[in-house]
Motif scaffolding. Sequence first.
Motif, short mmCIF file in Angstrom:
data_model
loop_
_atom_site.label_atom_id
_atom_site.label_comp_id
_atom_site.label_asym_id
_atom_site.label_seq_id
_atom_site.Cartn_x
_atom_site.Cartn_y
_atom_site.Cartn_z
N THR A 203 40.46 8.42 -34.45
CA THR A 203 39.07 9.28 -34.24
C THR A 203 38.41 9.52 -35.39
O THR A 203 38.60 9.37 -36.27
N ALA B 122 52.07 14.00 -31.70
CA ALA B 122 51.37 12.81 -30.75
C ALA B 122 52.15 11.86 -30.05
O ALA B 122 53.24 12.77 -28.97
N CYS C 289 50.03 19.66 -22.39
CA CYS C 289 49.87 18.37 -22.55
C CYS C 289 48.39 17.97 -21.41
O CYS C 289 49.38 17.70 -20.63
N SER C 290 47.86 17.22 -21.78
CA SER C 290 47.44 16.63 -20.30
C SER C 290 48.35 16.02 -19.46
O SER C 290 48.24 15.90 -18.27
N ASN D 25 45.18 16.69 -33.53
CA ASN D 25 44.29 16.64 -34.49
C ASN D 25 44.46 17.72 -34.53
O ASN D 25 42.87 18.68 -35.63
N GLY D 26 44.45 18.84 -33.97
CA GLY D 26 43.93 20.43 -33.44
C GLY D 26 44.93 20.49 -35.10
O GLY D 26 44.20 21.71 -35.57
N SER E 153 44.35 11.14 -34.32
CA SER E 153 45.25 10.41 -32.86
C SER E 153 44.61 10.82 -31.95
O SER E 153 42.91 11.55 -31.67
N SER E 154 44.79 9.92 -31.08
CA SER E 154 44.14 10.26 -29.39
C SER E 154 44.57 12.11 -28.83
O SER E 154 43.85 12.17 -27.65
N ASP E 155 45.59 12.24 -29.27
CA ASP E 155 45.37 12.89 -28.69
C ASP E 155 45.08 14.61 -29.34
O ASP E 155 45.51 14.93 -30.39
N ARG E 156 44.46 15.74 -28.71
CA ARG E 156 43.40 16.73 -29.25
C ARG E 156 44.39 17.57 -29.46
O ARG E 156 43.80 18.07 -30.86
N GLN E 157 45.62 18.29 -29.57
CA GLN E 157 47.12 18.84 -29.95
C GLN E 157 47.09 18.92 -31.25
O GLN E 157 46.98 19.58 -32.21
#
Length: 288
Positions: A175, A75, A263-264, A148-149, A142-146
Amino acid sequence: MTLQDTVLLVGHGSREAAGNEEIHAFAARWRARQPDWRIELCFIEFASPGLHDGLLQAARGARRVLVLPLVLNAAGHVKMEIPEAIAQARRQCPDTEFLCAAHLGACDPLLDVLQRRLRQAMNALDLPDPGSTGVVLLGRGSSDRQANGEMAKMARWLQEEGDHELVDLAFTGITWPRLERVVQRQALLGMTQIVVLPYYLFTGTLMQRIVRQVGHLRTQYPRIRFACGEHFGFEPEISGLLEQRVAELRTGLPASALPCDGCSLRAIARDLGHGHTHQHTHAEAIAA
């Protein structure tokens, strides 16, 4: 490993002294396992030496510094803080080469650890029917979707490699869903046992909170038997993964794709003509 190399372990760090002591103990065990290596340790936050000082210390007398994030998921710390600190260290130590390995990530060795923890929990429950035993993989969030993925991937692998029909994912913060909500759902589905598997390397305030939460859940659901696993930083798979990362760096083999790929936050920064830095992240990304 040449004497010109320094291996720098980068731990997260904890507000709880016991967590930092465990990381120091892990480093000591790893040094004993690899006595010919120069292994240093630093922390991202909450403990000393910090990341910047650790990089400069590792560079002293070294031709090359191999940076190993002792982190499960990528993250903000792995994607931004570590690369930024390395970039600064390169400017300050131009004669030293800095190479950074990938974080530990979702992989079969970590799945092996989780499966072993699950077997231990089932033994503690006297080997109940896995069909009526729910499993909750509990991570930081995390605020990071990767990031969490990666957790979701590990939960899916755990289900596919075992006999438990119900393997859910929960998070301790940032989250959702949280542990209490997932346990509520599993209770409604008729689970008579629930195993909570913390996805943490070392102890700390969050691990202590998990133990308290499971205690509260036992009171809330007296008809359900609970088992709670432990963190797994001292398992041999962790040392093995780090040694694999060192071998990849030394031989020049490409590690897994950089965690920032796709990453966005990086895409937004690139469009603005800037680097991937904290100045161009939102508050939640920094909090991760």
